[in-house]
Scaffold this motif. Structure first.
Motif, PDB file in Angstrom:
ATOM      1  N   ILE A  90       0.831  -1.216   0.000  1.00  0.00           N
ATOM      2  CA  ILE A  90       0.000   0.000   0.000  1.00  0.00           C
ATOM      3  C   ILE A  90       0.864   1.263   0.000  1.00  0.00           C
ATOM      4  N   PRO A  91       1.795   1.433   0.956  1.00  0.00           N
ATOM      5  CA  PRO A  91       2.640   2.630   0.880  1.00  0.00           C
ATOM      6  C   PRO A  91       3.538   2.654  -0.351  1.00  0.00           C
ATOM      7  N   LEU A  92       3.971   1.478  -0.821  1.00  0.00           N
ATOM      8  CA  LEU A  92       4.822   1.442  -2.013  1.00  0.00           C
ATOM      9  C   LEU A  92       4.090   1.949  -3.255  1.00  0.00           C
ATOM     10  N   CYS A  93       2.763   1.826  -3.264  1.00  0.00           N
ATOM     11  CA  CYS A  93       1.970   2.338  -4.395  1.00  0.00           C
ATOM     12  C   CYS A  93       2.074   3.858  -4.511  1.00  0.00           C
ATOM     13  N   PHE A  94       2.417   4.529  -3.412  1.00  0.00           N
ATOM     14  CA  PHE A  94       2.498   5.987  -3.400  1.00  0.00           C
ATOM     15  C   PHE A  94       3.929   6.496  -3.600  1.00  0.00           C
ATOM     16  N   TYR A  95       4.848   5.603  -3.918  1.00  0.00           N
ATOM     17  CA  TYR A  95       6.233   5.999  -4.141  1.00  0.00           C
ATOM     18  C   TYR A  95       6.327   6.850  -5.409  1.00  0.00           C
ATOM     19  N   ASN A  96       6.936   8.034  -5.266  1.00  0.00           N
ATOM     20  CA  ASN A  96       7.016   8.951  -6.404  1.00  0.00           C
ATOM     21  C   ASN A  96       8.339   8.862  -7.167  1.00  0.00           C
ATOM     22  N   GLY A  97       9.213   7.939  -6.762  1.00  0.00           N
ATOM     23  CA  GLY A  97      10.478   7.767  -7.466  1.00  0.00           C
ATOM     24  C   GLY A  97      11.562   8.745  -7.076  1.00  0.00           C
ATOM     25  N   LYS A  98      11.298   9.608  -6.096  1.00  0.00           N
ATOM     26  CA  LYS A  98      12.275  10.603  -5.671  1.00  0.00           C
ATOM     27  C   LYS A  98      12.882  10.219  -4.326  1.00  0.00           C
ATOM     28  N   ASN A 110      19.658  13.947   2.704  1.00  0.00           N
ATOM     29  CA  ASN A 110      20.465  12.753   2.449  1.00  0.00           C
ATOM     30  C   ASN A 110      20.533  11.933   3.740  1.00  0.00           C
ATOM     31  N   LEU A 111      19.640  10.964   3.847  1.00  0.00           N
ATOM     32  CA  LEU A 111      19.539  10.165   5.075  1.00  0.00           C
ATOM     33  C   LEU A 111      20.105   8.753   4.896  1.00  0.00           C
ATOM     34  N   LYS A 112      20.890   8.563   3.841  1.00  0.00           N
ATOM     35  CA  LYS A 112      21.373   7.224   3.518  1.00  0.00           C
ATOM     36  C   LYS A 112      22.095   6.576   4.700  1.00  0.00           C
ATOM     37  N   TYR A 113      23.052   7.299   5.282  1.00  0.00           N
ATOM     38  CA  TYR A 113      23.841   6.716   6.365  1.00  0.00           C
ATOM     39  C   TYR A 113      23.053   6.639   7.665  1.00  0.00           C
ATOM     40  N   ALA A 114      22.064   7.509   7.818  1.00  0.00           N
ATOM     41  CA  ALA A 114      21.199   7.439   8.999  1.00  0.00           C
ATOM     42  C   ALA A 114      20.412   6.132   8.986  1.00  0.00           C
ATOM     43  N   PHE A 115      19.929   5.731   7.806  1.00  0.00           N
ATOM     44  CA  PHE A 115      19.197   4.473   7.687  1.00  0.00           C
ATOM     45  C   PHE A 115      20.128   3.283   7.913  1.00  0.00           C
ATOM     46  N   TYR A 116      21.372   3.396   7.427  1.00  0.00           N
ATOM     47  CA  TYR A 116      22.346   2.322   7.640  1.00  0.00           C
ATOM     48  C   TYR A 116      22.612   2.115   9.132  1.00  0.00           C
ATOM     49  N   LEU A 117      22.758   3.213   9.864  1.00  0.00           N
ATOM     50  CA  LEU A 117      23.129   3.137  11.281  1.00  0.00           C
ATOM     51  C   LEU A 117      21.956   2.786  12.190  1.00  0.00           C
ATOM     52  N   PHE A 118      20.748   3.061  11.726  1.00  0.00           N
ATOM     53  CA  PHE A 118      19.580   2.831  12.581  1.00  0.00           C
ATOM     54  C   PHE A 118      19.464   1.367  12.999  1.00  0.00           C
ATOM     55  N   TYR A 119      19.730   0.473  12.075  1.00  0.00           N
ATOM     56  CA  TYR A 119      19.541  -0.955  12.360  1.00  0.00           C
ATOM     57  C   TYR A 119      20.419  -1.434  13.522  1.00  0.00           C
ATOM     58  N   PRO A 120      21.751  -1.266  13.460  1.00  0.00           N
ATOM     59  CA  PRO A 120      22.559  -1.765  14.588  1.00  0.00           C
ATOM     60  C   PRO A 120      22.339  -0.983  15.879  1.00  0.00           C
ATOM     61  N   LEU A 121      22.097   0.325  15.777  1.00  0.00           N
ATOM     62  CA  LEU A 121      21.948   1.134  16.986  1.00  0.00           C
ATOM     63  C   LEU A 121      20.678   0.784  17.746  1.00  0.00           C
ATOM     64  N   HIS A 122      19.564   0.658  17.032  1.00  0.00           N
ATOM     65  CA  HIS A 122      18.316   0.369  17.745  1.00  0.00           C
ATOM     66  C   HIS A 122      18.337  -1.040  18.328  1.00  0.00           C
ATOM     67  N   LEU A 123      19.007  -1.975  17.620  1.00  0.00           N
ATOM     68  CA  LEU A 123      19.127  -3.328  18.152  1.00  0.00           C
ATOM     69  C   LEU A 123      19.954  -3.343  19.436  1.00  0.00           C
ATOM     70  N   ALA A 124      21.073  -2.623  19.412  1.00  0.00           N
ATOM     71  CA  ALA A 124      21.938  -2.581  20.587  1.00  0.00           C
ATOM     72  C   ALA A 124      21.203  -1.999  21.788  1.00  0.00           C
ATOM     73  N   VAL A 125      20.468  -0.910  21.576  1.00  0.00           N
ATOM     74  CA  VAL A 125      19.727  -0.268  22.672  1.00  0.00           C
ATOM     75  C   VAL A 125      18.670  -1.210  23.225  1.00  0.00           C
ATOM     76  N   LEU A 126      17.934  -1.876  22.350  1.00  0.00           N
ATOM     77  CA  LEU A 126      16.868  -2.772  22.812  1.00  0.00           C
ATOM     78  C   LEU A 126      17.435  -3.990  23.544  1.00  0.00           C
ATOM     79  N   TYR A 127      18.588  -4.490  23.089  1.00  0.00           N
ATOM     80  CA  TYR A 127      19.204  -5.616  23.780  1.00  0.00           C
ATOM     81  C   TYR A 127      19.659  -5.218  25.180  1.00  0.00           C
ATOM     82  N   VAL A 128      20.200  -4.013  25.319  1.00  0.00           N
ATOM     83  CA  VAL A 128      20.611  -3.531  26.641  1.00  0.00           C
ATOM     84  C   VAL A 128      19.407  -3.407  27.565  1.00  0.00           C
ATOM     85  N   ILE A 129      18.319  -2.831  27.037  1.00  0.00           N
ATOM     86  CA  ILE A 129      17.084  -2.668  27.838  1.00  0.00           C
ATOM     87  C   ILE A 129      16.547  -4.043  28.248  1.00  0.00           C
ATOM     88  N   SER A 130      16.503  -4.981  27.306  1.00  0.00           N
ATOM     89  CA  SER A 130      15.966  -6.314  27.622  1.00  0.00           C
ATOM     90  C   SER A 130      16.850  -7.048  28.637  1.00  0.00           C
TER      91      SER A 130
END
Length: 235
Positions: A199-207, A212-232
């Motif tokens: 459904i959201p992919l149907c609204f993708y405008n190709g832009k 430039n959030l490329k590296y922010a998206f790259y870093l989000f995965y390991p950082l959020h996992l590390a934080v959640l593992y510490v909390i758990s």
């Protein structure tokens, strides 16, 4: 929606999913909402292979980040005595996807015409090796298994078959249906929620979006996992 917007949606979905997995496993709705993330990211992995200037660098970035994330899995096993250090995370799954997509795209020239040469043999070889490894892992013959298995590896391929937006979305939708069926979800709601990612992919405008959030998206995965593992761990 821009690429950034869709990736933010996927990141929020992934965060909700991992909160449910690590902190509130009894709250099923959190895991349902998390099914949106993987297909959206898979779509952009395929599109990234189609448009990136350097697929080798693209692969290297994702692979290195996947290794860093795998270290979190290993620490979980060593410290909390839970999890599986040989269960390869989604970034390593997508790293193999990039290899497969690159082998596929190398079979075509710049005009999109199919080549008749060694590229086709290489594509067949890559796909055969991937299938064998996934089969051996699923049967327990080797200890290594990929997150989302063979379906997760192949799914991005359906997003790099064409640059036409309409045909790409239709092709990806068909691929998602096939791959979701291969995931063998025991709860039908998981399948429905995964398909809702279209459904959201149907609204993708190709832009890409203004920032430039490329590296922010790259870093989000390991950082959020590390934080959640510490909390758990402390909970």
């Amino acid at each position: 929606m821009t690429r950034n917007t869709l990736k933010v949606i996927a990141c929020i979905s992934m965060l909700i999913d991992h909160i449910g997995y690590l902190l509130f496993p009894e709250v099923a709705v959190l895991r349902y909402l998390g099914r949106l993330a993987m297909p959206i990211f898979a779509f952009f992995i395929g599109e990234g292979c189609l448009y990136t200037r350097d697929r080798k660098k693209y692969l290297l970035r994702l692979f290195i980040l996947g290794l860093i994330c795998q270290a979190v899995y290993v620490l979980e096993y060593l410290i909390m005595k839970s999890g599986d250090p040989f269960y390869l995370n989604i970034l390593l799954t997508f790293s193999v996807s990039i290899v497969l997509c690159s082998a596929f795209l190398n079979c075509f020239d710049k005009e999109g015409k199919h080549k008749k040469g060694k590229e086709n043999f290489i594509l067949g070889l890559v796909l055969t090796v991937i299938i064998i490894i996934c089969y051996l892992g699923r049967e327990g013959i080797i200890p290594v298994t990929f997150d989302y298995g063979l379906g997760g590896i192949i799914l991005p391929l359906f997003a790099c078959t064409t640059k036409d937006k309409g045909r790409k979305l239709i092709t990806f939708a068909a691929g998602l249906v096939l791959c979701v069926l291969s995931f063998d979800y025991s709860d039908p709601a998981w399948t429905v929620c995964a398909l809702c990612s279209l459904i959201p992919l149907c609204f993708y405008n190709g832009k890409a979006g203004k920032l430039n959030l490329k590296y922010a998206f790259y870093l989000f995965y390991p950082l959020h996992l590390a934080v959640l593992y510490v909390i758990s761990y402390f909970l």
